[in-house]
Design an enzyme around this catalytic site. Structure first.
Site, short mmCIF file in Angstrom:
data_model
loop_
_atom_site.label_atom_id
_atom_site.label_comp_id
_atom_site.label_asym_id
_atom_site.label_seq_id
_atom_site.Cartn_x
_atom_site.Cartn_y
_atom_site.Cartn_z
CB VAL A 263 -0.80 0.17 1.39
CG1 VAL A 263 -1.78 1.25 1.37
CG2 VAL A 263 -1.95 -1.19 0.98
CB ALA A 264 3.99 2.07 1.75
CD GLU A 268 -2.67 4.51 -3.31
OE1 GLU A 268 -2.57 3.57 -2.38
OE2 GLU A 268 -2.14 5.53 -3.40
CG ASP A 310 0.74 30.89 -41.79
OD1 ASP A 310 0.90 31.58 -40.69
OD2 ASP A 310 -0.16 30.79 -42.41
CG ASP A 595 -1.26 23.94 -45.54
OD1 ASP A 595 -0.44 23.53 -46.36
OD2 ASP A 595 -1.66 24.98 -45.53
CG ASN A 657 5.41 5.86 -2.68
OD1 ASN A 657 4.41 6.25 -2.03
ND2 ASN A 657 5.23 5.60 -3.75
CD GLU A 660 3.23 6.55 2.50
OE1 GLU A 660 3.09 5.57 1.50
OE2 GLU A 660 2.55 7.52 2.61
CG ASP A 691 1.29 12.30 0.77
OD1 ASP A 691 1.18 13.45 1.67
OD2 ASP A 691 1.95 11.59 0.67
P1 ADP Z 1 1.10 33.06 -47.52
O1 ADP Z 1 1.83 32.19 -46.85
O2 ADP Z 1 1.32 34.37 -47.29
O3 ADP Z 1 -0.38 32.77 -46.67
P2 ADP Z 1 -0.15 32.18 -49.91
O4 ADP Z 1 -0.09 30.77 -50.00
O5 ADP Z 1 -1.70 32.50 -49.25
O6 ADP Z 1 0.79 32.93 -49.02
O7 ADP Z 1 0.06 32.98 -51.27
C1 ADP Z 1 1.08 32.64 -52.11
C2 ADP Z 1 0.92 33.88 -53.02
O8 ADP Z 1 -0.12 33.58 -53.95
C3 ADP Z 1 0.72 35.15 -52.80
O9 ADP Z 1 1.94 35.97 -52.79
C4 ADP Z 1 -0.20 35.86 -53.95
O10 ADP Z 1 0.73 36.42 -54.87
C5 ADP Z 1 -0.73 34.85 -54.24
N1 ADP Z 1 -2.14 34.56 -53.90
C6 ADP Z 1 -2.70 34.50 -52.63
N2 ADP Z 1 -3.93 34.62 -52.37
C7 ADP Z 1 -4.41 34.63 -53.60
C8 ADP Z 1 -5.67 35.04 -54.03
N3 ADP Z 1 -6.94 35.02 -53.29
N4 ADP Z 1 -5.87 35.31 -55.37
C9 ADP Z 1 -5.02 35.28 -56.44
N5 ADP Z 1 -3.63 35.31 -55.85
C10 ADP Z 1 -3.29 34.93 -54.42
#
Ligand code: ADP
Ligand code: MG
Length: 891
Positions: A263-264, A268, A310, A595, A657, A660, A691
């Protein structure tokens, strides 16, 4: 014109261009209820409590209680039962609260949809969707209700959640899109056919929620710790049983010893305390706009050594304004505030004419973006950059363009967007993506490039706008060629004000920061410089120039303040992997539909709550409700603090512990001639009564200024540091004082080694030992608040909960020693004044031992670092994770 809302049948055609009226939507919401899945059925609280009473340790203790009963020790049996019950309830309460916290976090996760209502695209909460709503879907969106598809353009839908099939499908108009699927490509317009519990997902959700959640690395690690300690506890218990029998005790007393030892040692309270401490941290993070999607991410966050962020929206405010327009006829400045369409283009009439053409084409490329006036301020609806283009059009005096025939929205791989109309093509995008498609003479192209570079260097984001005036045949494969470059647009997006401080804090904390952006290298570098991110070697690489070899990529990027521009989602994935291969714990932000893989590969995938796609959010471990870089850093800080807290109460637990266990060891080593200083029931009273609360209080220790004062400590919860402090320093000190006080009281009462002590004397001596352990643990709680600084430096303030725990602990101490009946049951009575004094010695003893230990370690660390900086500097191992001496920083 409107056929909306006059009939209750949702299948009655809603006008696709108008959508429902907001009044009708409200009415249907009232009728059908919100679009939410039926709440997950959580196990009934009674079941949760029951589970706490039948897990491994509980069963072990139940068995012990049963044996105690059989052996004719009902008091012990009852006491053990009480311990299991109390522990179970305590664990249940913590788990229940942790569960609630996790659920609340899930509810915070933003979920919005774009619908057409009253003839306008508006963003609403997914819960407010009603049947008959016209939903606009874009790549990256989650389908939030069952929809019948009205219109699809290059649509691809990931249905893996429903079907398990990972290849996206390409539904045609008329098909049904189910809630829970994701748009991975293209756009669609759909009519809501079922919401909430009417969706197919609702049926499936009931099934999947019953399935067990997989165990995370952290909880696996914890279970291992607990199992190992538990096994040791049982092993030692059996050993002591053997020793007792060998020494000639009867089996009953031998058994008593065995149970006492077991137990010591059984930890738990550990698991629920850890869970609650993670849940509490997660809640605190949510309060700071950082939403973790799994409790365990709290710990991983604390170990982060590399943040890939970003630029747009995270380091900058994502408040886009067009401030400059370049045209072949000359350059213009644009005046205006935010997204307010009021403003003007400052240039000659000839240039203004050219600017109008630029603005018109640019606005056509993003038809769904616009600014709305809300509470005296103009706010963007849609991508802020696209909204800024509409605002430019308004300021230049261009009328709202008609909707185009065909649309190719922005895609981070193409880096441009375009629309096709009967009379031509309009293209807007990154310079290096648009210019090669223009039929411009070389000098004109050079001019444009020079202008783009000029604007980029001042931190402006540059878009090229082009068009072709010629009829385009329907469904032409690639109409984006032979374009005429109309001009360049320079957009300002100022850095967020507190980013610079957050980056500086990362530097102090030994966390490397890199900017990973799709933008132009010059723009990226200018912003990086402005926020203090750019490192000393000013390394700016374009995604296309990254070395193909992973090791080389890791070597190139493993430094502070790198900027990688013009990256693709695939680059992000490779970057995350390359840095991980170098031992980094990588946090990676992402907001796009592609992404997902990078977010999943990173140790901490970070998605944006305000902007960003649903797909990214669902792949992420952390969602930033405010999209702000500083929020990541705040979450890392809380993660570190939490990890440190878990180690704090682990140390505290293990120390206890040792104290104990000591009486049993002394008894066994002396061949039984020194009586047992603590009874099994006293040990149980220590475990439960005195404790738990201090451990809980240590788990709530707030982060302090030194949390981010050095590199992260990664690793196991229990490592050499914890083991040494508990088993070699604090534990033995406590044990020494307790057993010492016990023996001194006995000797003072006339007892001599080998004799049987009179019962009254034994009870006082035992009470003294008990008090000594309690006092020792009090001091220990304060000693455990820091791993490097002794109590005198940490001070006594800063953790109110700990003081409550202290008062409670003292009350329990008095109750155990002097309440009616209790002393007789537990076997220890109030010490004499002299005994109290002896017991109190535990406080200075623990503090001194702790202080001395920390001083020695500080000294040796200093000597090591001094040795390292003079003479031969140790060569850095290339693949080493940057985790220098953990002793150098306070946890
Ligand atoms: P960030 O990393 O800044 O978000 P993006 O991937 O969104 O970059 O954009 C990359 C490039 O694509 C921008 O620098 C711009 O030139 C172009 N871009 C971004 N958004 C648009 C859009 N809605 N329409 C047209 N071109 C775009
Ligand atoms: Mg972006």
């Amino acid at each position: 014109m409107s056929v909306v809302g006059s009939t209750p049948d949702q299948r009655e055609a809603t006008d696709e261009q108008l959508g429902l009226t907001s009044a009708e939507a409200r009415r249907r919401l009232g009728r059908d209820g919100p679009n939410v899945l039926p709440a997950a059925r959580r196990p009934h609280p009674v079941l949760m409590l029951a589970a706490q009473l039948v897990h491994f340790f509980a069963l072990m203790l139940w068995a012990a209680a049963g044996l105690a009963l059989l052996a004719g020790m009902p008091a012990l049996a009852v006491a053990i039962a009480v311990v299991v019950l109390l522990n179970g309830v305590f664990a249940f309460v913590q788990e229940y609260r942790a569960d609630l916290a996790a659920q609340r976090l899930r509810e915070l996760l933003p979920s919005r949809v774009t619908v057409r209502r009253d003839g306008r695209a508006v963003v609403v909460d997914a819960a407010d969707l009603v049947t008959g709503d016209v939903v606009l879907l874009d790549a990256g969106d989650r389908v939030c209700a069952d929809l019948s598809l009205l219109r699809a353009h290059r649509l691809a839908v990931d249905e893996s959640l429903l079907t398990g099939e990972s290849v996206p499908v390409r539904p045609e108009p008329g098909a049904t899109l189910h809630a829970g699927t994701h748009v991975v490509e293209g756009q669609a317009v759909g009519l809501v056919s079922a919401t909430g519990s009417g969706t197919r997902l609702a049926g499936i959700a009931v099934v999947t929620q019953r399935a067990h959640r997989p165990r995370s690395p952290l909880s696996a690690q914890l279970h291992r710790v607990v199992t190992v300690v538990g096994a040791i506890a049982v092993g030692v218990g059996v050993l002591f049983f053997g020793v007792a029998v060998a020494l000639g005790f009867d089996a009953t007393s031998g058994f008593l010893f065995a149970i006492g030892v077991t137990v010591a040692l059984v930890p738990e309270g550990l698991l629920p305390t850890v869970t609650l401490s993670l849940a509490r941290a997660a809640q605190r993070m949510a309060g700071r706009n950082a939403l973790v999607r799994r409790l365990e991410s709290v710990e991983t966050l604390g170990a982060t050594t590399f943040i890939c962020s970003d630029k747009t929206g995270t380091l900058t405010r994502n408040e886009m304004t067009v401030v400059r327009v370049w045209t072949p006829r000359g350059e213009a400045r644009v005046r205006g505030e935010g997204y307010d369409p009021d403003g003007e283009v400052l240039a000659s009439e000839a240039v203004r004419e050219a600017v109008r053409a630029v603005a018109d084409s640019a606005a056509r490329c993003s038809p769904d973006a616009h600014a709305v006036r809300k509470q005296d301020a103009w706010r963007p609806v849609g991508d802020p950059m696209e909204v800024a283009l509409h605002v430019l059009a308004a300021r230049a005096g261009v009328p709202e363009p008609p909707r185009a025939r065909e649309r190719h929205p922005f895609d981070p791989r193409r880096r441009r967007s375009s629309v096709v109309d009967v009379d031509g093509v309009h293209v807007t995008g990154a310079m290096d993506s648009v210019l090669p498609r223009c039929a411009a003479p070389p000098e004109a192209a050079e001019d444009a490039e020079a202008a783009a570079l000029r604007m980029s260097r001042t931190g402006l984001r540059v878009l090229a706008v082009a068009r072709r005036r010629a009829p385009v045949p329907a469904a032409a494969d690639d109409p984006e060629h032979d374009l005429e470059l109309l001009g360049l647009v320079g957009l300002e997006d100022p850095p967020r004000p507190d980013v610079a401080a957050a980056i500086a804090s990362c530097r102090r904390a030994g966390i490397r920061v890199a900017m990973i952006t799709g933008d132009h290298p010059a723009t990226a570098a200018a912003i990086a410089r402005e926020v203090g991110l750019l490192g000393q070697d000013e390394l700016v690489v374009a995604g296309g120039d990254l070395p193909p070899d992973e090791a080389a990529l890791g070597r190139l990027l493993d430094r502070d303040g790198v900027v990688v521009a013009r990256v693709t989602p695939e680059d992000k994935l490779r970057i995350a992997r390359a840095l991980q291969a170098r031992g980094h714990v990588v946090a990676m932000t992402g907001d796009g539909v592609n992404d997902g893989p990078a977010l999943r590969a990173a140790d901490i995938g970070v998605a944006m709550g305000a902007s960003g796609t649903d797909v990214a959010r669902e792949a992420a471990d952390l969602v930033l409700l405010d999209d702000h870089f500083a929020t990541i850093v705040g979450a890392v800080e809380l993660g570190r603090a939490t990890f440190a807290n878990i180690r704090r109460f682990l140390t505290y637990h293990l120390t206890d512990n040792v104290a104990e266990l000591a009486p049993f060891v002394v008894w066994a080593l002396s061949g039984g001639s020194v009586p047992l200083a603590l009874s099994v029931l006293q040990i149980l009273a220590l475990d439960i009564g005195t404790d738990l609360l201090p451990a809980l209080a240590l788990g709530a220790e707030p982060p302090h200024s030194r949390t981010m004062a050095g590199p992260a400590r990664r690793g196991r919860l229990i490592d050499g540091g914890v083991v040494r402090r508990a088993f070699a320093v604090l534990g033995p000190t406590e044990a020494l004082v307790a057993v010492g006080a016990f023996v001194l009281v006995l000797l003072g009462g006339g007892w001599r080694l080998g004799q049987d002590a009179p019962a009254g004397l034994l009870a006082t001596a035992s009470g003294t030992a008990f008090a000594a352990v309690v006092f020792g643990q009090l001091a220990n709680a304060f000693a455990c608040r820091s791993e490097t600084r002794w109590v005198g430096r940490v001070g006594l303030r800063g953790n109110t909960l700990l003081w409550f725990a202290v008062v409670f602990e003292l009350a329990v101490l008095l109750a155990v020693l002097s309440a009616p009946y209790v002393p007789a049951l537990l076997g220890g009575t109030t010490p004499s004044p002299w005994g109290w004094a002896l017991a109190l010695c535990a406080v200075p003893a623990v503090l001194l031992a702790d202080g001395a230990d920390k001083a020695v370690r500080a000294l040796s660390t200093r000597r090591r670092t001094a040795g390292a900086s003079s003479g031969r500097a140790p060569r850095r191992r290339p693949a080493a994770r940057p985790v220098p001496a953990p002793e150098e920083r306070d946890a």
